[in-house]
Enzyme design. Sequence first.
Site, PDB file in Angstrom:
ATOM      1  N   ASP A  98       4.167  11.645  -4.906  1.00 33.32           N
ATOM      2  CA  ASP A  98       3.795  10.685  -5.928  1.00 33.32           C
ATOM      3  C   ASP A  98       4.453  11.122  -7.233  1.00 33.32           C
ATOM      4  OD1 ASP A  98       2.135   8.593  -7.161  1.00 33.32           O
ATOM      5  OD2 ASP A  98       0.832   8.917  -5.432  1.00 33.32           O
ATOM      6  N   ASP A 199       4.334   5.887  -9.599  1.00 33.33           N
ATOM      7  CA  ASP A 199       3.041   5.425 -10.094  1.00 33.33           C
ATOM      8  C   ASP A 199       3.149   4.569 -11.352  1.00 33.33           C
ATOM      9  OD1 ASP A 199       0.025   5.906  -9.894  1.00 33.33           O
ATOM     10  OD2 ASP A 199       0.416   6.480 -11.961  1.00 33.33           O
ATOM     11  N   GLU A 256       5.138   1.339  -7.597  1.00 33.78           N
ATOM     12  CA  GLU A 256       3.867   0.633  -7.767  1.00 33.78           C
ATOM     13  C   GLU A 256       4.047  -0.292  -8.959  1.00 33.78           C
ATOM     14  OE1 GLU A 256      -0.899   1.395  -8.440  1.00 33.78           O
ATOM     15  OE2 GLU A 256       0.553   2.401  -9.692  1.00 33.78           O
ATOM     16  N   HIS A 328      -5.253   4.196  -1.702  1.00 30.02           N
ATOM     17  CA  HIS A 328      -6.312   5.006  -2.315  1.00 30.02           C
ATOM     18  C   HIS A 328      -6.965   4.317  -3.516  1.00 30.02           C
ATOM     19  CE1 HIS A 328      -2.890   5.478  -4.839  1.00 30.02           C
ATOM     20  NE2 HIS A 328      -3.624   6.073  -5.756  1.00 30.02           N
ATOM     21  N   ASP A 329      -6.448   3.168  -3.924  1.00 35.39           N
ATOM     22  CA  ASP A 329      -7.021   2.426  -5.063  1.00 35.39           C
ATOM     23  C   ASP A 329      -7.794   1.201  -4.614  1.00 35.39           C
ATOM     24  OD1 ASP A 329      -5.875   4.077  -6.973  1.00 35.39           O
ATOM     25  OD2 ASP A 329      -4.076   2.839  -7.189  1.00 35.39           O
TER      26      ASP A 329
END
Length: 555
Positions: A98, A199, A256, A328-329
């Site tokens: 990430d 991210d 993202e 994960h969000d």
Amino acid sequence: MEKKWWHDKVAYQIYPKSFCDGNGDGIGDLQGIISRLDYLKELGVDIVWLSPIYKSPFVDQGYDIADYYAIAEEFGTMEEFDELLAEAKKRDMYIIMDLVINHCSDQHEWFQKALANPKSEYADYFYFREGKNGNPPSNYRSYFGGSCWEPVPRTDLFYFHMFAKEQPDLNWENPKVRQELYNMINWWLDKGLAGFRIDAIINIKKNLAFPDFEPDGADGLAGCWKMVDSVDGVGELLEDLKKNTFQKYDAFTVGEVFNMKEGERSEFIGEDGHFSTIFDFSAHCLSDGAHGWYDAPPLDFKTWRETVTNSQLEVQKCGFEANIIENHDEPRGVSRFLPEYAQNPAGTKMLGTISLLLRGIPFIYQGQEIGMQNAVWNSIEEFDDISTKDQYHTAREAGLTDEEALEVCSRMSRDNARTPMQWSSEKNAGFTSGTPWLKVNANYQAINVKQQEKAPDSVLNYYRRLVAVRKSPEYKNVFTYGTFEPEYEETDTVMAFYRHDGEKRMLVAANFGREAVELELPYPVKNIILSNMGRIHMEDTLKLDSLEVIVLECR
Ligand code: TEU
Ligand code: CA
């Protein structure tokens, strides 16, 4: 189209804290991951994305990085990371990390130096601005609630943060900052990393005038994303980033990206796009509430189908997006995208088949392959996630009762995806011999890897077959490069599409309804490739039971 090494790969996201605990401290770690590489290999995974493992105070679970060059001691050491790289390589697998570079942690030495001396060059690594008559420079609400501006102690300055106040935003207009970040990225790529998941990257371009916006909530603030929406020029920063880093390594990058502007897709993922790919969040955005989770609109099948279909048709004009059910969000996809009557193994396999056979790069999120579901949450105290706490607060402020706000968080919380991976029916689902950092989903006796490995019809074994079909020498090309063509759009309950590469034509069809359907088959059936109901024969019509999915090769 030029073929890229990553086009035909299947990716898997690991949330390290919750994946597998190697040393019994209740926190997943690198040794745990290494011990499960064979499991991932057997599933057919090529690319493994690790959510952040850098040194961090974990205010936002590692998305607040204190040292980009160090592994969090909770997870292990740099030697263990190198071991993971080597072990992955042995298995022909790729590791991506990430990349959190919109912001860092307030514990990062750059920020500590900036605070210690707001006149030093380090203040310019961030956005330090004077307030307006003692008030913050603008009226933005951060993604996690509250103002985006935090006072710099002993000054009349404020610093800018779009996420938590412990996550100060980095100043991308400062060439020194960019160079520091590029050096760091290249350092990791030199180690043998295959690429990055990037991210919150759209946020790096700020409107430096920081104008106020019309307030849009009870707090009198306006969502900070409106500022991001109102500014042009992120593309230049992203090109600079790519040219100085990823491009030189032929790295795989997945951005993202929310709030992409109309018509910008080809700049992001076209032939020479900023990234290899970006996530397709179109279905997830359907449950964006106007004010938060509490006013998230309910999901209905036809809107979902139309959204996924339109996205596929648009994306294939210029490149590949990465398809997810969850991450994960997000809450668990089975709990979110399936009606209650379908939240069972058949429905789970059906949803997985659609997601994995769409055109694009499939990402499986840990636990998805065994059909993990949202947990039952009994009180707000049980949650860890910073965003959940904020959303609970927002819901209460809007007048919801404690019970109602808890219901909203139970449905939407990011912690639904962060409960420990369910490996077995042993204590703590086999995740740890110690006390897990976040509670284990109570359903682990019914849903776990060990049991499913033994059951030929399990969700896990179905996912293995599904991935194998996608990657098989026979069908790899059609599932990678074949076009997406929707079918049966006029029905009320069927999501179906062809994948067609000029040579082969595949039909993927799923019946999300309670009743069986029978439909015309425009192309005769050549082979049944996959079925979640053991169907081995198909006559001249397409018969689908409730929750049945089928993959056919057409003549
Ligand atoms: O997420 C960015 C983001 O905008 C969404 O996560 C959203 O704000 C959030 O889910 C609200 O609940 C990325 C990471 O994926 C996320 O885990 C981090 O918290 C965030 O960036 C900050 O680094
Ligand atoms: Ca551990």
